[in-house]
Design a protein around this motif. Structure first.
Motif, PDB file in Angstrom:
ATOM      1  N   MET A 697      50.919  29.322  92.497  1.00 37.55           N
ATOM      2  CA  MET A 697      51.301  29.298  93.859  1.00 37.55           C
ATOM      3  C   MET A 697      51.655  27.728  94.236  1.00 37.55           C
ATOM      4  O   MET A 697      50.963  26.902  93.711  1.00 37.55           O
ATOM      5  N   PRO A 698      52.624  27.333  95.215  1.00 38.22           N
ATOM      6  CA  PRO A 698      52.722  25.851  95.189  1.00 38.22           C
ATOM      7  C   PRO A 698      51.695  25.376  95.864  1.00 38.22           C
ATOM      8  O   PRO A 698      50.711  25.878  96.557  1.00 38.22           O
ATOM      9  N   ALA A 699      51.394  24.120  95.876  1.00 35.15           N
ATOM     10  CA  ALA A 699      50.026  23.283  96.195  1.00 35.15           C
ATOM     11  C   ALA A 699      49.969  23.442  97.830  1.00 35.15           C
ATOM     12  O   ALA A 699      48.859  23.775  98.066  1.00 35.15           O
ATOM     13  N   VAL A 700      51.122  23.473  98.491  1.00 33.59           N
ATOM     14  CA  VAL A 700      50.693  23.501  99.972  1.00 33.59           C
ATOM     15  C   VAL A 700      50.247  24.934 100.400  1.00 33.59           C
ATOM     16  O   VAL A 700      49.469  25.161 101.303  1.00 33.59           O
ATOM     17  N   VAL A 701      50.640  26.046  99.603  1.00 31.92           N
ATOM     18  CA  VAL A 701      50.130  27.215  99.928  1.00 31.92           C
ATOM     19  C   VAL A 701      48.840  27.394  99.363  1.00 31.92           C
ATOM     20  O   VAL A 701      48.109  28.167  99.986  1.00 31.92           O
ATOM     21  N   GLN A 702      48.474  26.871  98.413  1.00 29.57           N
ATOM     22  CA  GLN A 702      47.141  27.137  98.019  1.00 29.57           C
ATOM     23  C   GLN A 702      46.189  26.437  98.846  1.00 29.57           C
ATOM     24  O   GLN A 702      45.163  26.838  99.188  1.00 29.57           O
ATOM     25  N   ALA A 703      46.800  25.058  99.490  1.00 30.68           N
ATOM     26  CA  ALA A 703      45.648  24.565 100.570  1.00 30.68           C
ATOM     27  C   ALA A 703      45.607  25.605 101.835  1.00 30.68           C
ATOM     28  O   ALA A 703      44.446  25.668 102.228  1.00 30.68           O
ATOM     29  N   LEU A 704      46.530  25.962 102.226  1.00 29.98           N
ATOM     30  CA  LEU A 704      46.806  26.938 103.471  1.00 29.98           C
ATOM     31  C   LEU A 704      45.699  28.044 102.959  1.00 29.98           C
ATOM     32  O   LEU A 704      45.287  28.749 104.013  1.00 29.98           O
ATOM     33  N   ALA A 705      45.900  28.680 101.915  1.00 26.08           N
ATOM     34  CA  ALA A 705      45.076  29.846 101.349  1.00 26.08           C
ATOM     35  C   ALA A 705      43.557  29.534 101.587  1.00 26.08           C
ATOM     36  O   ALA A 705      42.780  30.416 102.040  1.00 26.08           O
ATOM     37  N   ARG A 706      43.079  28.108 101.418  1.00 26.86           N
ATOM     38  CA  ARG A 706      41.864  27.952 101.221  1.00 26.86           C
ATOM     39  C   ARG A 706      41.294  27.876 102.622  1.00 26.86           C
ATOM     40  O   ARG A 706      39.936  28.042 102.971  1.00 26.86           O
ATOM     41  N   LEU A 707      42.285  27.939 103.635  1.00 21.67           N
ATOM     42  CA  LEU A 707      41.601  28.156 105.136  1.00 21.67           C
ATOM     43  C   LEU A 707      41.172  29.355 105.546  1.00 21.67           C
ATOM     44  O   LEU A 707      40.727  29.659 106.610  1.00 21.67           O
ATOM     45  N   ILE A 708      41.382  30.478 104.834  1.00 18.57           N
ATOM     46  CA  ILE A 708      41.147  31.925 105.041  1.00 18.57           C
ATOM     47  C   ILE A 708      39.931  32.405 104.297  1.00 18.57           C
ATOM     48  O   ILE A 708      39.663  32.019 103.160  1.00 18.57           O
ATOM     49  N   PRO A 709      38.953  32.728 105.174  1.00 15.86           N
ATOM     50  CA  PRO A 709      37.601  33.319 104.447  1.00 15.86           C
ATOM     51  C   PRO A 709      37.721  34.282 103.087  1.00 15.86           C
ATOM     52  O   PRO A 709      37.182  34.240 102.162  1.00 15.86           O
ATOM     53  N   SER A 710      38.780  35.237 103.328  1.00 10.84           N
ATOM     54  CA  SER A 710      39.059  35.985 102.150  1.00 10.84           C
ATOM     55  C   SER A 710      39.442  35.528 100.767  1.00 10.84           C
ATOM     56  O   SER A 710      39.448  36.046 100.062  1.00 10.84           O
ATOM     57  N   THR A 711      40.007  34.449 101.189  1.00  7.59           N
ATOM     58  CA  THR A 711      40.415  33.811  99.842  1.00  7.59           C
ATOM     59  C   THR A 711      39.263  33.434  98.853  1.00  7.59           C
ATOM     60  O   THR A 711      39.346  33.455  97.434  1.00  7.59           O
ATOM     61  N   GLU A 712      38.265  33.026  99.467  1.00  6.89           N
ATOM     62  CA  GLU A 712      37.180  32.851  98.528  1.00  6.89           C
ATOM     63  C   GLU A 712      36.326  34.272  98.482  1.00  6.89           C
ATOM     64  O   GLU A 712      35.772  34.210  97.416  1.00  6.89           O
ATOM     65  N   ALA A 713      36.225  34.994  99.472  1.00  8.15           N
ATOM     66  CA  ALA A 713      35.555  36.085  99.324  1.00  8.15           C
ATOM     67  C   ALA A 713      35.877  37.254  98.277  1.00  8.15           C
ATOM     68  O   ALA A 713      35.197  37.895  97.590  1.00  8.15           O
ATOM     69  N   VAL A 714      37.276  37.230  98.254  1.00  4.60           N
ATOM     70  CA  VAL A 714      37.667  38.374  97.192  1.00  4.60           C
ATOM     71  C   VAL A 714      37.405  38.172  95.713  1.00  4.60           C
ATOM     72  O   VAL A 714      36.633  38.666  95.343  1.00  4.60           O
ATOM     73  N   PRO A 715      37.525  36.887  95.174  1.00  3.44           N
ATOM     74  CA  PRO A 715      37.033  36.614  93.988  1.00  3.44           C
ATOM     75  C   PRO A 715      35.297  36.465  94.068  1.00  3.44           C
ATOM     76  O   PRO A 715      34.844  36.935  92.702  1.00  3.44           O
ATOM     77  N   LEU A 716      34.860  36.203  94.866  1.00  2.00           N
ATOM     78  CA  LEU A 716      33.351  36.038  95.081  1.00  2.00           C
ATOM     79  C   LEU A 716      32.826  37.318  94.802  1.00  2.00           C
ATOM     80  O   LEU A 716      32.023  37.394  93.984  1.00  2.00           O
ATOM     81  N   PHE A 717      33.134  38.273  95.593  1.00  2.00           N
ATOM     82  CA  PHE A 717      32.400  39.654  95.489  1.00  2.00           C
ATOM     83  C   PHE A 717      33.005  40.496  94.354  1.00  2.00           C
ATOM     84  O   PHE A 717      32.088  40.992  94.046  1.00  2.00           O
ATOM     85  N   VAL A 718      34.227  40.064  93.760  1.00  2.00           N
ATOM     86  CA  VAL A 718      34.311  40.714  92.480  1.00  2.00           C
ATOM     87  C   VAL A 718      33.599  40.028  91.642  1.00  2.00           C
ATOM     88  O   VAL A 718      33.270  40.956  90.512  1.00  2.00           O
ATOM     89  N   LYS A 719      33.377  38.920  91.364  1.00  2.00           N
ATOM     90  CA  LYS A 719      32.486  38.381  90.330  1.00  2.00           C
ATOM     91  C   LYS A 719      30.988  39.020  90.517  1.00  2.00           C
ATOM     92  O   LYS A 719      30.514  39.177  89.622  1.00  2.00           O
ATOM     93  N   LEU A 720      30.187  39.064  91.739  1.00  5.55           N
ATOM     94  CA  LEU A 720      29.285  39.628  91.972  1.00  5.55           C
ATOM     95  C   LEU A 720      28.939  40.925  91.686  1.00  5.55           C
ATOM     96  O   LEU A 720      28.020  41.497  91.040  1.00  5.55           O
ATOM     97  N   ASN A 721      29.948  41.872  92.173  1.00  7.71           N
ATOM     98  CA  ASN A 721      29.847  43.443  92.016  1.00  7.71           C
ATOM     99  C   ASN A 721      30.275  43.633  90.500  1.00  7.71           C
ATOM    100  O   ASN A 721      29.528  44.323  90.021  1.00  7.71           O
TER     101      ASN A 721
END
Length: 770
Positions: A697-721
């Motif tokens: 994804m473009p850098a600006v989209v990556q930066a905007l995505a990091r403002l959304i909790p699910s952007t971190e939560a999706v890979p986080l909980f996939v890793k844990l589960n």
């Protein structure tokens, strides 16, 4: 009531009234003219790269031979992958995969080359992260090609007289580049617009019932409910259709993908989709007579189009409920028509069937809604009177008061609690099949030999393939494919058996539809595997009778963390975080909307912390319920790191709750939470990087995505589960999630304690000016 109002006059009166309301409603203007272009721009940016490149992979070389060095050079030269790490052993490699440093590991066992020189059977292993199935499988395929080329280059091919199974040449019809932009963007963009329209249409009709203005509206249109509804819904349908036209022009024109079939038929199908969606939304309001309930059902109904339409995993082998639900979704018929006209170039007559279904949805739903709404004229508002007390002083009182409000306010309780339970059984139903089952294919057997006939018998006996038609001509079979009658074509050329016996076989041709690329990939893998296994079995007597050698080094792919490589085991664990975020976010924002409606005043620090803690507790409980009981009941990968889950679930819930408190404080009424935010769930999922990597994804989209909790939560909980990752291996998601929780909580506290929020004017008050 007024009399003598003609059909056309009623349409015009209702159109003008709704247009005047929209002009005076900032949130509806945002929903119509702000969110669609932003959503389309985000979708366009996400998939702009089209193909996945530079996927990080690792190499564990325990042989240190000339062959292994050749493998390393090939991996370095492969365009789709990037050799990122060389772990010293498999234990270090597993940690690299769990921390998402690499998505694939090539393992070369010790002594491989020496055994190959003695023609002793051995194998190189390619382990890929199936919990991130799209990215991991793409990396594994690229690594396999590089490894096989290295084996051939190193001289480990069998002698020329050996018997080799024929190669399989796969061609993707309509998407030869195998672009994910052409695959996913045409699916995602119309369905996001469709979801936004559904919520807008529900609120358009529902607010009249909630505010007690339905009877005055009916009087203005002379009691002619049908033309009144047409005029009322028309601005929304026309505007969203206009945005879809802009999207089609961008994709087919500016991006150059074109339309293989009829442009006019494609655009007409889009109009029918939006008409059907608006009609069904109106029907939901008429049946429930409650805006909150209608919004919830609408989000559930319109939001499931991507899952239940069979665009990724076919529903032909799914349970009865899944197939029935798919059939009553307008998006299923629309996406079928879109595939036919945008990708395949199917005849107009073939696409009349899905268009007719969309038309029946539009007319039937609207007529039933009219019959129901006629009974409402003159009736008092049916919306429950929701109340919320002023914020209590003190942490404990505020905490307990928040829990009481959730329990007593039915829309909030339904959204935060009951919806999670419902989604736990509803959403996984789309992926019960886990894999493709008996997709129809057409075959062309130009060889007619015992080898080809035996292969086709075994192929038809596989789980994935059903030989529906057999032709003498490849052209006739491909015509059936373009008419959307079969999912693939397999052609066996003349002289296959003879070429195999000579040790220099030709190839078997396979053609698949390119509209649904992941589905075609599954079908291609299934067919390639079936072809290899069937031909190996068919050729075994010949191989044994001639005592000829075979290739001594094979390449074996092994999926990790989703060992069956099931599509549901890959999709649902990721989407679960989106579901949990959406339900908690909507509920918290709804709570804040109620505060605005009742002018509840500002919060002190302790009161804010009590409210925030109350919603964090509720979010933690629903998160643990979903990842615990639901995943156990549905048998999804789970319990990989239970202590880590107990730590991360409250952090995720705290971040989402703080985000909801901040966003919800801007809404002047509680219904806005679902109306405005429901359409964000689909883009949020793709921004999280599970189906499409964030590094593309473009850098600006990556930066905007990091403002959304699910952007971190999706890979986080996939890793844990699924993967059993440690907290250290999850640090790249865990730290940003903590930062988001703190930042959103500080911003929400600043807004809610800064003098409170002003009283709002309701829709009924606004309509007094129209």
């Amino acid at each position: 009531m007024a009399s003598g109002v003609t059909f056309g006059a009623a349409v015009l009166v209702s159109w003008r009234r709704e247009r005047a309301y929209i002009r005076r409603s900032p949130w509806d203007l945002l929903l119509l003219f702000g969110m669609p272009p932003v959503a389309l721009a985000i979708v366009a940016a996400i998939f702009f790269a089209g193909v996945i490149r530079d996927i990080p992979v690792g190499l564990v070389d325990m042989d240190g031979s000339h062959l292994s060095r050749t493998v390393e050079r090939n991996l370095l030269a492969a365009p789709k992958i990037r050799l990122e790490k060389a772990p010293p052993d498999l234990s270090a490699a597993w940690s690299a995969i769990r921390s998402a440093q690499v998505y694939c590991i090539v393992y070369i066992p010790p002594g491989l080359e020496s055994r190959a020189q003695r023609h002793e059977p051995d194998a190189m292993l390619i382990y890929f992260n199936a919990a991130f199935q799209t990215i991991g499988s793409q990396a594994a395929e690229a690594a396999r090609a590089a490894v096989q080329a290295a084996i051939r280059r190193a001289g480990d091919a069998a002698p020329a007289v050996a018997l080799h199974p024929p190669k399989v040449q796969v061609t993707i019809i309509g998407n030869s580049q195998q672009s994910f932009e052409l695959f996913l963007a045409p699916l995602v963009a119309p369905l996001v617009l469709n979801l936004l329209l559904s919520c807008a249409a529900v609120f358009c009709v529902g607010r009249e019932l909630a505010d007690g203005t339905f009877t005055p509206w009916a009087e203005q249109v002379g009691g002619r409910i049908l033309p009144g509804l047409i005029g009322k819904l028309a601005p929304y349908v026309v505007i969203y259709w206009g945005w879809c036209l802009v999207w089609t022009a961008y994709l087919a024109g500016w991006r150059g993908w074109g339309v293989q079939g009829s442009v006019s038929l494609l655009l007409f199908g889009q109009l029918l989709l939006f008409c059907a969606t608006a009609a069904i939304a109106t029907l939901l309001v008429a049946l429930t007579r409650d805006t909150d309930t209608a919004l919830s059902v609408s989000a559930l109904y319109a939001g499931s189009g991507l899952s239940f339409a069979g665009t990724t995993l076919p529903v032909n082998g799914a349970p009865l409920f899944t197939r029935a639900w798919s059939a009553i979704l307008p998006s299923t018929s629309y996406l079928q028509m879109q595939e036919q006209q945008l990708i395949l170039g199917t005849s107009v007559l073939r696409s009349l069937e899905p268009l007719s279904i969309l038309m029946m949805f539009s007319i039937g739903a609207l007529l039933i809604a009219v019959l129901r709404l006629k009974r409402v004229v003159g009736a008092p508002p049916s919306q429950d009177e929701l109340s919320i007390p002023p914020a209590a002083e003190g942490f404990v009182r505020s905490f307990l008061q928040t829990l009481r409000v959730v329990v007593t306010a039915r829309p909030i309780l339904s959204t935060i609690v009951f919806s999670v339970v419902l989604y736990g059984f509803y959403y996984p139903a789309a992926y019960k099949g886990q894999a493709v089952i008996k997709l129809p294919v057409a075959v062309v057997d130009q060889d007619g030999s015992p080898v080809s006939r035996g292969f086709l018998r075994r192929l038809d006996a596989t789980r994935e393939v059903w030989i529906a038609e057999q032709f003498d001509s490849i052209g006739a079979a491909q015509h059936l494919l373009r008419q959307d009658r079969v999912d693939g074509v397999i052609a066996i050329p003349h002289g296959l058996e003879a070429s195999v016996l000579k040790g220099a076989p030709g190839g078997i041709g396979a053609w698949f539809k390119g509209a649904y690329l992941v589905r075609s990939r599954f079908l291609g893998q299934a067919l390639s595997s079936a072809i290899g296994a069937s031909l190996d079995e068919a050729l075994e007597p010949l191989q044994a009778s001639r005592a000829l050698p075979t290739n001594s080094v094979s390449v074996i792919q092994r999926p990790l963390y989703d060992t069956t490589n099931g599509y549901g085991d890959y999709t649902v664990p990721g989407v679960a975080s989106i579901i949990l975020q959406a339900t908690l976010l909507f509920g918290v924002a709804m709570y804040m909307g109620l505060r605005r409606e009742r002018s509840a005043g500002r919060m002190t620090l302790r009161a804010f912390l009590g409210v925030w803690s109350g919603f964090t507790l509720l979010g933690t409980m629903t998160t643990l319920f979903f990842f615990g009981f639901v995943f156990w009941f549905q048998d999804y990968p789970r319990a990989g790191n239970i202590p880590g889950m107990l730590i991360c679930a409250p952090l995720f819930s705290a971040a989402v709750s703080a985000f909801g408190l901040l966003v919800g404080s801007a809404f002047e009424r509680h219904e806005r939470s679902m109306q405005i935010l429901a359409g964000t769930s689909i883009p949020f999922f793709f921004l999280a990087g599970l189906s499409w990597p964030t590094f593309e994804m473009p850098a600006v989209v990556q930066a905007l995505a990091r403002l959304i909790p699910s952007t971190e939560a999706v890979p986080l909980f996939v890793k844990l589960n699924s993967m059993g990752a440690t907290l250290g291996e999850c640090a790249s998601q865990l730290v940003p999630l903590v930062v988001l929780a703190v930042l959103y909580a500080a911003a929400a506290l600043h807004r809610l304690s800064g003098g409170g929020v002003a009283p709002i004017s309701t829709s009924a008050q606004t309509l007094q000016h129209l």
